[in-house]
Enzyme design. Structure first.
Site, PDB file in Angstrom:
ATOM      1  N   ASP A 108       0.843  -1.195   0.000  1.00  0.00           N
ATOM      2  CA  ASP A 108       0.000   0.000   0.000  1.00  0.00           C
ATOM      3  C   ASP A 108       0.878   1.246   0.000  1.00  0.00           C
ATOM      4  O   ASP A 108       1.807   1.354   0.795  1.00  0.00           O
ATOM      5  CB  ASP A 108      -0.925  -0.002   1.222  1.00  0.00           C
ATOM      6  N   HIS A 147      -3.645  14.010   1.304  1.00  0.00           N
ATOM      7  CA  HIS A 147      -3.882  13.092   2.426  1.00  0.00           C
ATOM      8  C   HIS A 147      -2.683  13.113   3.381  1.00  0.00           C
ATOM      9  O   HIS A 147      -2.854  13.234   4.597  1.00  0.00           O
ATOM     10  CB  HIS A 147      -4.112  11.672   1.890  1.00  0.00           C
ATOM     11  N   ARG A 187       1.883  14.918  13.431  1.00  0.00           N
ATOM     12  CA  ARG A 187       3.155  15.632  13.646  1.00  0.00           C
ATOM     13  C   ARG A 187       2.980  17.087  13.217  1.00  0.00           C
ATOM     14  O   ARG A 187       3.474  17.498  12.172  1.00  0.00           O
ATOM     15  CB  ARG A 187       4.289  15.002  12.800  1.00  0.00           C
ATOM     16  N   GLU A 202     -10.522   3.702   4.191  1.00  0.00           N
ATOM     17  CA  GLU A 202      -9.694   4.551   3.331  1.00  0.00           C
ATOM     18  C   GLU A 202     -10.105   4.299   1.890  1.00  0.00           C
ATOM     19  O   GLU A 202     -10.077   3.161   1.417  1.00  0.00           O
ATOM     20  CB  GLU A 202      -8.195   4.270   3.542  1.00  0.00           C
ATOM     21  N   GLU A 216      -9.465   4.124  -1.720  1.00  0.00           N
ATOM     22  CA  GLU A 216      -8.259   3.968  -2.536  1.00  0.00           C
ATOM     23  C   GLU A 216      -8.613   3.265  -3.843  1.00  0.00           C
ATOM     24  O   GLU A 216      -9.685   2.681  -3.978  1.00  0.00           O
ATOM     25  CB  GLU A 216      -7.216   3.097  -1.803  1.00  0.00           C
ATOM     26  N   ASP A 230      -8.961   0.294   2.325  1.00  0.00           N
ATOM     27  CA  ASP A 230      -7.917  -0.092   3.284  1.00  0.00           C
ATOM     28  C   ASP A 230      -8.417   0.259   4.695  1.00  0.00           C
ATOM     29  O   ASP A 230      -8.094   1.306   5.242  1.00  0.00           O
ATOM     30  CB  ASP A 230      -6.628   0.669   2.936  1.00  0.00           C
ATOM     31  N   GLN A 279      -3.123   2.359  15.075  1.00  0.00           N
ATOM     32  CA  GLN A 279      -2.129   2.924  14.152  1.00  0.00           C
ATOM     33  C   GLN A 279      -1.269   3.983  14.850  1.00  0.00           C
ATOM     34  O   GLN A 279      -0.051   3.998  14.724  1.00  0.00           O
ATOM     35  CB  GLN A 279      -2.856   3.550  12.957  1.00  0.00           C
ATOM     36  N   TYR A 317       2.720   3.072  14.765  1.00  0.00           N
ATOM     37  CA  TYR A 317       3.270   3.366  13.428  1.00  0.00           C
ATOM     38  C   TYR A 317       4.715   3.840  13.440  1.00  0.00           C
ATOM     39  O   TYR A 317       5.396   3.779  12.419  1.00  0.00           O
ATOM     40  CB  TYR A 317       2.375   4.352  12.665  1.00  0.00           C
ATOM     41  N   LYS A 364      -3.759  -2.163  10.082  1.00  0.00           N
ATOM     42  CA  LYS A 364      -4.204  -2.277   8.693  1.00  0.00           C
ATOM     43  C   LYS A 364      -4.437  -3.724   8.258  1.00  0.00           C
ATOM     44  O   LYS A 364      -5.197  -3.961   7.330  1.00  0.00           O
ATOM     45  CB  LYS A 364      -3.125  -1.689   7.763  1.00  0.00           C
TER      46      LYS A 364
END
Ligand code: CA
Length: 462
Positions: A146, A153, A162, A219, A221, A253, A260, A264, A273
């Site tokens: 992926d 996004h 962040r 998600e 996609e 997804d 997450q 992550y 995921k």
């Protein structure tokens, strides 16, 4: 050019299969997406099925056409359509043969052709009504990767996770991706069990929780299906890359945001995921998508240009694909009260920062061997506007990374989506159904679509 526009894209073409001429159908004669079908009443005994293309409200089965010698002329050099035995072998036949096959199928199904239409026995064997079939994608997928190809996004999500540093310095140089889990890819319509997992401690230094995911998301996609593979150690060049792509499908997804956020860093998504990803039943070929190619994303003047191994003239002028994508939601209560699904978002695949060719060429650039049928996810498709945001994490976030200073950067402010029942959603509740759709429209061409990609959330296992 790898995929040119030819007589199979003529918008005036009509089929003797009447339902394919409905202006609203996703599946006119100009589309012919691939699927695996099973005759539903055979499933309890010895399942009868095979490879086919969707046309209007029917699937055209390929095997009866081969047996009746109607596809004998489909060849590319020494290779014949009859040389494929397995699905990966079929997908790996290469674009020249697939183009010849498409042209022949269009010829057989065109309004004035009687080769198939005029043979009643063969017609009954080959033309199967969709309401008697179960259609599935061309699976299993040997591998699943992926990507994260939408800058919109990445900027939105980066601003939440962040705020000081939303876009990492590598983003505009390499198509970012992670290796996903092929075994948990399920076809459209499969219920999705809410995952259980470890979640971030409520306060810094605290103990993480373990239990049902509280922030379950979808998600929106698209998936790319690899056609011809490459040998281990031999990269795919941008000049060749389009010839290695078989087609595209819709992909959801599913994502557990609380899991997450906790896991992550430092190595990327893992259990947030891998519990499930849903794909649509039909693979739209790159030949069918030829009229909808667009230039690659126009980079800001201050952005770096792609390195030579991610650049080609064709990619600059035709690397993008203008595919409209939409997401809808219904709650269990809405379905009980027969209410129409609520549209959550609408965007276009042409807004992706990286092209499908760049993703595949980058994946193979270290010599990694791609295999026929491998699935590459595009990453969430989000655009510049709020209504283009392709997941709930972005849609219910009050932030705007384009504002200076950014609004609601830490992602603490969320505005729920209001449903017509009076219910509200920040993330998915048990019983919610997500419906993803995708289609292509362009003046002077026939509209084609991908069908749907659906999944209903079931409660977590106790
Ligand atoms: Ca994703």
């Amino acid at each position: 050019m790898p995929y040119d526009i030819n007589e199979t894209h003529d918008p005036k073409l009509e089929s003797w299969v009447e339902s394919a001429n409905d202006p609203e159908t996703d599946f006119p004669i100009q589309n012919l997406p691939w699927c695996v079908y099973f005759i539903e009443e055979s499933l309890d005994f010895e399942p009868i099925g095979g490879l086919g293309v969707r046309l209007g409200e029917s699937v055209v089965a390929i095997e009866p056409l081969i047996e009746a010698h109607l596809l004998d002329g489909v060849r590319a050099g020494d290779v014949s359509l009859l040389d494929f035995g397995t699905l990966p072998e079929f997908q790996a036949l290469g674009s020249t043969l697939h183009r010849t096959l498409r042209a022949r199928l269009v010829e057989l199904l065109t309004a004035d052709n009687t080769e198939l239409r005029g043979n009643r026995g063969l017609r009954n064997a080959a033309l199967l009504p969709i309401d008697q079939l179960l259609t599935l994608p061309l699976a299993p997928f040997p591998n699943y990767t992926d990507f994260y190809a939408s800058l919109h996004h990445a900027t939105n999500v980066g601003s939440m996770f962040r705020p000081d540093n939303p876009i990492l310095p590598n983003y505009k140089h390499i198509p970012i991706g992670y290796h996903g889990r092929a075994s948990s890819i399920v076809p459209s319509g499969t219920p999705i069990r809410r995952p259980v997992g470890q979640q971030a401690p409520a306060e810094e230094g605290g103990t993480p929780g373990f239990g049902p995911c509280k922030l379950l998301d979808y998600e929106l996609e698209l998936g790319v299906i690899v056609g011809r593979g490459n040998e281990l150690g031999v990269p795919i060049s941008m000049e060749d890359v389009e010839d290695h792509i078989f087609g595209m499908c819709i992909l959801n997804d599913w994502s557990a945001r609380d899991m997450q956020k906790w896991e992550y860093q430092p190595l990327g998504p893992f259990l947030a995921k891998s519990f499930a990803s849903t794909v649509s039943s039909y693979i739209v070929t790159m030949e069918a998508l030829a009229p909808f190619r667009t230039p690659a994303f126009e980079r800001a003047a201050s952005d770096p240009q792609p390195l030579p191994y991610l650049d080609s003239k064709y990619n600059r002028t035709h690397g993008g694909v203008d595919i409209t994508v939409e997401a809808y939601l219904t709650s269990a209560d809405m379905r009980k009260r027969s209410m129409a699904p609520v549209q959550l978002s609408k965007g276009s695949f042409k807004d992706m920062y990286w092209t499908i060719g760049q993703m595949l060429a980058h994946h193979a650039s270290n010599g990694c061997n791609m295999q026929p049928g491998d699935l590459l996810g595009s990453g969430t498709i989000s655009g510049p506007k709020r209504e283009n945001r392709g997941c709930l994490l972005e849609l219910t976030w009050d932030g705007d990374p384009m504002a200076t200073p950014p609004i609601a950067a830490p992602g603490t402010q969320r505005t729920p989506i209001k449903l017509p029942t009076g219910e509200e959603r920040k993330f998915l509740a048990d019983g919610d159904e997500i419906i993803l759709k995708a289609y292509c429209e362009r003046d002077g061409f026939r509209r084609i679509g991908f069908g749907e990609c659906r999944g209903i959330i079931e409660p977590a296992r106790r």
